[in-house]
Enzyme design. Sequence first.
Site, PDB file in Angstrom:
ATOM      1  N   GLN A  16      44.033  41.512  34.054  1.00  0.00           N
ATOM      2  CA  GLN A  16      45.308  41.116  34.672  1.00  0.00           C
ATOM      3  C   GLN A  16      45.079  40.257  35.913  1.00  0.00           C
ATOM      4  OE1 GLN A  16      48.544  44.086  34.649  1.00  0.00           O
ATOM      5  NE2 GLN A  16      46.876  45.568  34.774  1.00  0.00           N
ATOM      6  N   LEU A  42      28.888  42.492  33.801  1.00  0.00           N
ATOM      7  CA  LEU A  42      28.609  43.061  35.125  1.00  0.00           C
ATOM      8  C   LEU A  42      27.528  44.130  35.091  1.00  0.00           C
ATOM      9  CD1 LEU A  42      30.755  41.372  36.520  1.00  0.00           C
ATOM     10  CD2 LEU A  42      31.618  43.442  37.576  1.00  0.00           C
ATOM     11  N   ALA A  65      36.292  44.950  36.431  1.00  0.00           N
ATOM     12  CA  ALA A  65      35.974  46.357  36.700  1.00  0.00           C
ATOM     13  C   ALA A  65      36.102  47.161  35.418  1.00  0.00           C
ATOM     14  CB  ALA A  65      36.931  46.925  37.755  1.00  0.00           C
ATOM     15  N   TYR A  66      35.513  48.339  35.436  1.00  0.00           N
ATOM     16  CA  TYR A  66      35.757  49.335  34.388  1.00  0.00           C
ATOM     17  C   TYR A  66      37.033  50.060  34.815  1.00  0.00           C
ATOM     18  CZ  TYR A  66      34.879  53.261  31.209  1.00  0.00           C
ATOM     19  OH  TYR A  66      34.975  54.201  30.217  1.00  0.00           O
ATOM     20  N   THR A 106      40.824  50.486  44.751  1.00  0.00           N
ATOM     21  CA  THR A 106      41.969  51.215  44.204  1.00  0.00           C
ATOM     22  C   THR A 106      42.490  52.305  45.136  1.00  0.00           C
ATOM     23  OG1 THR A 106      42.604  52.726  42.415  1.00  0.00           O
ATOM     24  CG2 THR A 106      40.299  52.700  42.984  1.00  0.00           C
ATOM     25  N   ASP A 107      43.777  52.618  44.977  1.00  0.00           N
ATOM     26  CA  ASP A 107      44.376  53.771  45.675  1.00  0.00           C
ATOM     27  C   ASP A 107      43.763  55.083  45.180  1.00  0.00           C
ATOM     28  OD1 ASP A 107      45.538  53.247  43.159  1.00  0.00           O
ATOM     29  OD2 ASP A 107      47.406  54.262  43.686  1.00  0.00           O
ATOM     30  N   TYR A 130      36.553  57.505  37.798  1.00  0.00           N
ATOM     31  CA  TYR A 130      36.920  56.114  38.100  1.00  0.00           C
ATOM     32  C   TYR A 130      37.032  55.914  39.615  1.00  0.00           C
ATOM     33  CZ  TYR A 130      40.109  52.147  38.780  1.00  0.00           C
ATOM     34  OH  TYR A 130      40.698  50.980  39.230  1.00  0.00           O
TER      35      TYR A 130
HETATM   36  N1  LIG Z   1      45.063  48.239  36.709  1.00  0.00           N
HETATM   37  C1  LIG Z   1      45.419  49.001  37.731  1.00  0.00           C
HETATM   38  O1  LIG Z   1      46.408  49.716  37.699  1.00  0.00           O
HETATM   39  C2  LIG Z   1      44.604  48.978  39.003  1.00  0.00           C
HETATM   40  C3  LIG Z   1      44.973  49.810  40.062  1.00  0.00           C
HETATM   41  C4  LIG Z   1      44.231  49.780  41.235  1.00  0.00           C
HETATM   42  C5  LIG Z   1      43.152  48.944  41.350  1.00  0.00           C
HETATM   43  N2  LIG Z   1      42.800  48.149  40.311  1.00  0.00           N
HETATM   44  C6  LIG Z   1      41.621  47.301  40.469  1.00  0.00           C
HETATM   45  O2  LIG Z   1      42.059  45.963  40.404  1.00  0.00           O
HETATM   46  C7  LIG Z   1      41.041  45.153  39.796  1.00  0.00           C
HETATM   47  C8  LIG Z   1      41.632  44.372  38.653  1.00  0.00           C
HETATM   48  O3  LIG Z   1      42.138  45.275  37.688  1.00  0.00           O
HETATM   49  P1  LIG Z   1      42.920  44.765  36.400  1.00  0.00           P
HETATM   50  O4  LIG Z   1      44.121  45.621  36.231  1.00  0.00           O
HETATM   51  O5  LIG Z   1      43.051  43.292  36.430  1.00  0.00           O
HETATM   52  O6  LIG Z   1      41.873  45.170  35.271  1.00  0.00           O
HETATM   53  P2  LIG Z   1      41.947  44.937  33.697  1.00  0.00           P
HETATM   54  O7  LIG Z   1      43.198  44.225  33.323  1.00  0.00           O
HETATM   55  O8  LIG Z   1      41.632  46.225  33.050  1.00  0.00           O
HETATM   56  O9  LIG Z   1      40.743  43.919  33.432  1.00  0.00           O
HETATM   57  C9  LIG Z   1      39.419  44.308  33.641  1.00  0.00           C
HETATM   58  C10 LIG Z   1      38.583  43.064  33.712  1.00  0.00           C
HETATM   59  O10 LIG Z   1      37.235  43.492  33.912  1.00  0.00           O
HETATM   60  C11 LIG Z   1      36.428  42.826  32.973  1.00  0.00           C
HETATM   61  N3  LIG Z   1      35.286  43.667  32.626  1.00  0.00           N
HETATM   62  C12 LIG Z   1      35.274  44.948  32.224  1.00  0.00           C
HETATM   63  N4  LIG Z   1      34.020  45.336  31.963  1.00  0.00           N
HETATM   64  C13 LIG Z   1      33.222  44.276  32.218  1.00  0.00           C
HETATM   65  C14 LIG Z   1      31.830  44.038  32.143  1.00  0.00           C
HETATM   66  N5  LIG Z   1      30.988  45.001  31.741  1.00  0.00           N
HETATM   67  N6  LIG Z   1      31.356  42.822  32.486  1.00  0.00           N
HETATM   68  C15 LIG Z   1      32.203  41.836  32.875  1.00  0.00           C
HETATM   69  N7  LIG Z   1      33.524  42.000  32.965  1.00  0.00           N
HETATM   70  C16 LIG Z   1      34.029  43.195  32.636  1.00  0.00           C
HETATM   71  C17 LIG Z   1      37.312  42.592  31.769  1.00  0.00           C
HETATM   72  O11 LIG Z   1      36.661  41.609  31.029  1.00  0.00           O
HETATM   73  P3  LIG Z   1      37.246  40.744  29.823  1.00  0.00           P
HETATM   74  O12 LIG Z   1      37.877  39.554  30.483  1.00  0.00           O
HETATM   75  O13 LIG Z   1      36.028  40.407  29.041  1.00  0.00           O
HETATM   76  O14 LIG Z   1      38.209  41.620  29.111  1.00  0.00           O
HETATM   77  C18 LIG Z   1      38.608  42.203  32.443  1.00  0.00           C
HETATM   78  O15 LIG Z   1      38.612  40.848  32.787  1.00  0.00           O
HETATM   79  C19 LIG Z   1      39.922  46.121  39.413  1.00  0.00           C
HETATM   80  O16 LIG Z   1      38.948  46.151  40.426  1.00  0.00           O
HETATM   81  C20 LIG Z   1      40.612  47.460  39.349  1.00  0.00           C
HETATM   82  O17 LIG Z   1      39.704  48.520  39.597  1.00  0.00           O
HETATM   83  C21 LIG Z   1      43.507  48.142  39.146  1.00  0.00           C
END
Ligand SMILES: NC(=O)c1ccc[n+]([C@@H]2O[C@H](COP(=O)([O-])OP(=O)(O)OC[C@H]3O[C@@H](n4cnc5c(N)ncnc54)[C@H](OP(=O)(O)O)[C@@H]3O)[C@@H](O)[C@H]2O)c1
Length: 301
Positions: A16, A42, A65-66, A106-107, A130
């Site tokens: 996202q 990563l 991120a994972y 993250t929160d 996580y």
């Molecule tokens: N989603 C939430 O509600 C939330 C809440 C708080 C904080 N965050 C933080 O915000 C950040 C962005 O989150 P998001 O919601 O955008 O995450 P997301 O939609 O789940 O996307 C995860 C991204 O990480 C990549 N990824 C996962 N494993 C990988 C690996 N082994 N090597 C390289 N890339 C890898 C994925 O790659 P692909 O492009 O190949 O799919 C994707 O681009 C993260 O740090 C997350 O921890 C998220």
Amino acid sequence: MTSLKQPIAVTGRNGQVSHALTRLLRDQGFDVVVLARPDVDLADTAAVRRAILAARPAVVINAAAYTAVDKAEDEPEAAAAINAAGAEAVAAAAAEAGAPVIHFSTDYVFDGSKAAPYVETDPTGPLSVYGATKLEGERRVTAANPRHVILRTAWVCSPYGANFVKTMLRLAATRPELTVVDDQHGCPTFADDLADVVRQLIPKLATSNAPPEAFGVFHAANSGDTTWCGFARAIMAASQARGGPHVPVRAILTKDYPVKAKRPAFSRLSTGKLLAVHGIALRPWQPALEACLDELVGPAS
Ligand SMILES: NC(=O)c1ccc[n+]([C@@H]2O[C@H](COP(=O)([O-])OP(=O)(O)OC[C@H]3O[C@@H](n4cnc5c(N)ncnc54)[C@H](OP(=O)(O)O)[C@@H]3O)[C@@H](O)[C@H]2O)c1
């Protein structure tokens, strides 16, 4: 438009925040190098280092991120490899390339026992694998690159990827009613707004005379808070206004919706530091939701 001569490196492609960032930065005229699977995993720290050094970036943004919160309970090593060691590798390679790093956290680093919005200096206490791996990532990024900005965000949604808004819309199309937990409080946050925070940070960090206070941990979330149930009801109302799927949402308690990972009951983030230090404020989550639904469902009639 940008006057930067070097590119911005962004980890992740389909995520996202990765997707929103790449789209916004390219629209703004930035040269963006995407570091993503299958070329850059990563978990492969040598590949991460090689790719970042080759990109010669002005700024590195680690949006990958994972993020599978429940699955991480069964895969702690995989989660740590990406969220801790992988994040460290990104930050260290950025430092070696002479670039600052912007990293997302993250929160869920908090335990949710506070009754007021969390500030950056509040004690952490992750309840899940996580959250623990993301906290370890924060520590490692901080140690690996003094020119770091760690943006702790929450409840991320967008028109792209998998998220709560899209899940609610999908379920509303097939079920007569949704049941959603009403005793977890947090800040819905939209990836496009986070991308805009990063856009504003880039020129402040990419200069060699950025003051020390420009770096560190910052909370970045849309303003206001709600519960998952409150959020779901707002999604239904916004969808209904656009002729999209909508059904009643019934409030339930966390204990009635068992999942593997424990979540904080309260994780509202105070964003005052981002405003005080960088002059950046995010809008309330409600208009950001409306903008997201404009893309997902169509304009309101
Ligand atoms: N989603 C939430 O509600 C939330 C809440 C708080 C904080 N965050 C933080 O915000 C950040 C962005 O989150 P998001 O919601 O955008 O995450 P997301 O939609 O789940 O996307 C995860 C991204 O990480 C990549 N990824 C996962 N494993 C990988 C690996 N082994 N090597 C390289 N890339 C890898 C994925 O790659 P692909 O492009 O190949 O799919 C994707 O681009 C993260 O740090 C997350 O921890 C998220």
